[in-house]
Design a protein around this motif. Structure first.
Motif, short mmCIF file in Angstrom:
data_model
loop_
_atom_site.label_atom_id
_atom_site.label_comp_id
_atom_site.label_asym_id
_atom_site.label_seq_id
_atom_site.Cartn_x
_atom_site.Cartn_y
_atom_site.Cartn_z
N TYR A 50 -73.92 -6.71 8.22
CA TYR A 50 -72.56 -6.46 8.69
C TYR A 50 -72.21 -7.39 9.85
O TYR A 50 -73.09 -7.81 10.62
N ILE A 97 -65.78 -10.84 16.94
CA ILE A 97 -66.69 -10.32 15.92
C ILE A 97 -67.52 -11.49 15.45
O ILE A 97 -66.98 -12.57 15.17
N SER A 99 -66.33 -2.58 10.08
CA SER A 99 -66.07 -1.98 8.77
C SER A 99 -65.22 -2.90 7.92
O SER A 99 -65.17 -2.77 6.70
N THR A 101 -61.85 -13.60 3.81
CA THR A 101 -60.98 -12.45 4.03
C THR A 101 -59.66 -12.82 4.72
O THR A 101 -58.63 -12.20 4.45
N ALA A 107 -58.87 -6.94 -2.70
CA ALA A 107 -59.57 -6.52 -3.91
C ALA A 107 -59.78 -7.69 -4.85
O ALA A 107 -59.70 -7.56 -6.06
N LEU A 152 -61.44 -13.27 8.44
CA LEU A 152 -60.43 -12.44 9.11
C LEU A 152 -60.91 -12.03 10.50
O LEU A 152 -60.13 -11.90 11.44
C1 UD1 Z 1 -66.85 -8.40 5.70
C2 UD1 Z 1 -66.65 -8.73 7.17
C3 UD1 Z 1 -67.81 -8.16 7.96
C4 UD1 Z 1 -67.91 -6.68 7.73
C5 UD1 Z 1 -68.03 -6.37 6.25
C6 UD1 Z 1 -67.91 -4.91 6.01
C7 UD1 Z 1 -65.42 -10.84 7.22
C8 UD1 Z 1 -65.53 -12.30 7.44
N1 UD1 Z 1 -66.57 -10.16 7.32
O1 UD1 Z 1 -68.01 -9.10 5.29
O2 UD1 Z 1 -67.62 -8.42 9.35
O3 UD1 Z 1 -69.02 -6.15 8.43
O4 UD1 Z 1 -66.96 -7.00 5.52
O5 UD1 Z 1 -68.14 -4.61 4.67
O6 UD1 Z 1 -64.34 -10.33 7.02
N2 UD1 Z 1 -62.25 -10.44 -0.37
C9 UD1 Z 1 -61.17 -10.99 -1.00
N3 UD1 Z 1 -61.00 -12.34 -0.99
C10 UD1 Z 1 -61.84 -13.17 -0.35
C11 UD1 Z 1 -62.97 -12.61 0.29
C12 UD1 Z 1 -63.13 -11.25 0.28
O7 UD1 Z 1 -60.35 -10.27 -1.58
O8 UD1 Z 1 -61.60 -14.37 -0.39
C13 UD1 Z 1 -62.44 -8.99 -0.39
C14 UD1 Z 1 -63.68 -8.58 -1.15
O9 UD1 Z 1 -63.37 -8.33 -2.51
C15 UD1 Z 1 -64.11 -7.33 -0.42
C16 UD1 Z 1 -63.64 -7.56 1.00
O10 UD1 Z 1 -62.64 -8.55 0.93
O11 UD1 Z 1 -63.46 -6.18 -0.91
C17 UD1 Z 1 -64.76 -7.98 1.93
O12 UD1 Z 1 -65.28 -9.21 1.49
P1 UD1 Z 1 -66.83 -9.51 1.48
O13 UD1 Z 1 -67.03 -10.87 0.95
O14 UD1 Z 1 -67.56 -8.40 0.84
O15 UD1 Z 1 -67.10 -9.52 3.04
P2 UD1 Z 1 -68.47 -9.29 3.75
O16 UD1 Z 1 -69.26 -10.53 3.70
O17 UD1 Z 1 -69.09 -8.04 3.28
#
Ligand code: UD1
Ligand code: CA
Length: 450
Positions: free
Chosen positions: A139, A152, A170, A81, A9, A198
């Motif tokens: 995605y 992935i 997801s 992530t 978050a 991740l």
């Molecule tokens: C991520 C996934 C993607 C998936 C998608 C689903 C990865 C690399 N990609 O992409 O495969 O289809 O979610 O919605 O994981 N966050 C942190 N710290 C960070 C980065 C992210 O807390 O350094 C949190 C964000 O606040 C968010 C979540 O992790 O709640 C997902 O991060 P986001 O940057 O939205 O990932 P996507 O690019 O959407």
């Protein structure tokens, strides 16, 4: 095996265009983060760690407010992530089990789905929650070989052929915690976004000869929120589901589209909800009650056979016992209304106890606030409070007592007594007629003069 929950978050949520961190925007009366936490809570995790970043103080306060046992860690820079999950490692020292990674901005993943993931994680080393996307957009794509998940690929890094895949990530992952951190240690950031993904742990696990698989769920569960428009869609989707569930559970909604429910609204069988009723957080309505049109309820308990509204407002701490009546333009706060009592019109009852079968006349007000402190009003059983009585708290009205209408009651009233606290009536015979004649004569004089 133990369960450990990690909820990401830290993101800013730029597209929300808001001062408020994205995960604190409410759906059905509560921050979207709380929806994700609630689904996880049903797994009875040994420990829950929330990774906060943007607005970490506010995120921490909201998380602790829902569950004071959670640990919040701060990710100062959002490097991806995998980096986010790594921040939870120290907070989990000494805890082992299957870790489930959830996102704070993906509020609708059900606990049933998470339980299916936990079961799958007993057989496979890494389990990813996937879904068939109607529009796969940006995605990450799941690359499967039969039942085995090979890797992935993020949209930005995907080939044309890979972008044709509709089975998407997801973001939710289940994996034994020690293995998860072990795999994350080896994740690099050599990709289009220079982030620590991740999602890379899948290919890394497969390269070590470990197994990975996907569990799938309906796309509605994986709905992620990035903008106000998506927030509104999420709210609408939540309300549709919640109304449908209530009706299946035997509650009548005369106009379902006009009834708004909170995440935790509980309504018993055979209760009837008229149109345009709003439920804030923390409401329980027992069976066979009736909530009439245009009522607003939050933080209250309504017992069997009670009738509320139309146009009633029940605020936090309201407890309506069986067969009570709360009518139009009545506001109740932090008060117990005992069995069979009636407050039918135009009243404010706050910080009070209303005894069984008491009758509160129209326009009655408990004057509970002196400008600095709140005070309690006690109204005994079977008391009759005359219309437009001001009960200046703290004050105690005995069982079976009465107050005359228009009274300002400042001292306690004994059981069965009648209290009158208003100016006595004086009557002047013929005075009304004389007064009118005097005024008419005066008007005639001034008209001649002008
Ligand atoms: C991520 C996934 C993607 C998936 C998608 C689903 C990865 C690399 N990609 O992409 O495969 O289809 O979610 O919605 O994981 N966050 C942190 N710290 C960070 C980065 C992210 O807390 O350094 C949190 C964000 O606040 C968010 C979540 O992790 O709640 C997902 O991060 P986001 O940057 O939205 O990932 P996507 O690019 O959407
Ligand atoms: Ca996202």
């Amino acid at each position: 095996m133990n369960t450990i929950l990690i909820i990401l978050a830290a993101g800013k949520g730029t597209r929300m265009n808001s001062e408020l961190p994205k995960v604190l925007h409410p759906i059905a009366g509560e921050p979207m983060l709380v929806h994700a936490m609630a689904a996880g809570t049903l797994l009875e995790p040994e420990r829950t760690v929330i990774v906060a970043g943007h607005g970490a103080d506010a995120v921490t306060a909201a998380a602790i407010d829902y569950d004071e046992t959670v640990i919040v860690v701060v990710q100062d820079e959002q490097l991806g992530t995998a980096h986010a999950v790594a921040q939870a490692k120290n907070a989990l020292a000494g805890f082992t089990g299957i870790a489930i990674v959830l996102y704070g901005d993906t509020p609708f993943v059900s606990s049933d789905t998470l339980k299916r993931m936990l079961r799958a994680a007993e057989r496979a080393d890494v389990v990813v929650l996937g879904f068939e996307a109607a529009d796969a957009g940006r995605y990450g794509r799941l690359i499967m070989e039969g039942a085995s998940l090979e890797r992935i690929v993020e949209y930005t890094d995907a080939s044309e052929a890979e972008r044709m895949i509709t089975l998407c990530n997801s973001g939710v992952i289940a994996c034994k915690s020690d293995l998860l951190f072990d795999l994350i240690d080896t994740v690099g950031n050599d990709n289009a976004a220079s982030e620590y993904y991740l999602t890379d742990i899948i290919a890394l696990a497969r390269a070590r000869g470990l197994s990975a698989t996907a569990v799938t769920c309906d796309e509605a569960e994986t709905l992620g929120i990035n903008s106000r428009a998506q927030l509104a869609q999420a709210e609408a989707a939540f309300q549709l589901r919640a109304r449908a569930t209530l009706m299946e559970d035997g509650v009548t909604l005369q106009a379902p589209d006009t009834v708004f429910l909170a995440r935790d609204t509980v309504i018993g069988r055979d209760t009837l909800i008229e149109p345009n009723v709003f439920f804030g957080p923390g409401v329980t309505v027992e069976s066979g009650a009736r909530i009439r049109a245009f009522s607003h309820l939050e933080g209250c308990h309504v017992s069997r056979g009670a009738v509320v509204g139309p146009y009633a407002r029940l605020r936090p701490g309201t407890e309506l016992e069986e067969n009570t009546r709360v009518g139009n333009f009545v506001e109740i706060k932090n008060a117990v209304v005992a069995e069979g009592a009636k407050i039918n019109h135009l009243s404010y009852v706050g910080d009070a106890f209303v005894g069984a079968r008491a009758n509160i006349g129209a326009g009655t007000i408990t004057c509970n606030y002196d400008g600095v402190m709140k005070h309690h009003t006690h109204i005994g059983a079977r008391a009759f409070i005359g219309s437009n009585t001001m009960l200046v708290a703290p004050v105690h009205i005995g069982d079976g007592a009465m107050t005359g209408s228009g009274s300002v009651i400042t001292s306690d009233v004994e059981p069965d007594a009648l209290a009158l606290a208003r100016a006595p009536q004086v009557e002047k015979p013929g005075m009304a007629r004389k007064l009118i004649e005097m005024l008419k004569a005066k008007k005639a004089r001034t008209q001649r003069g002008s």
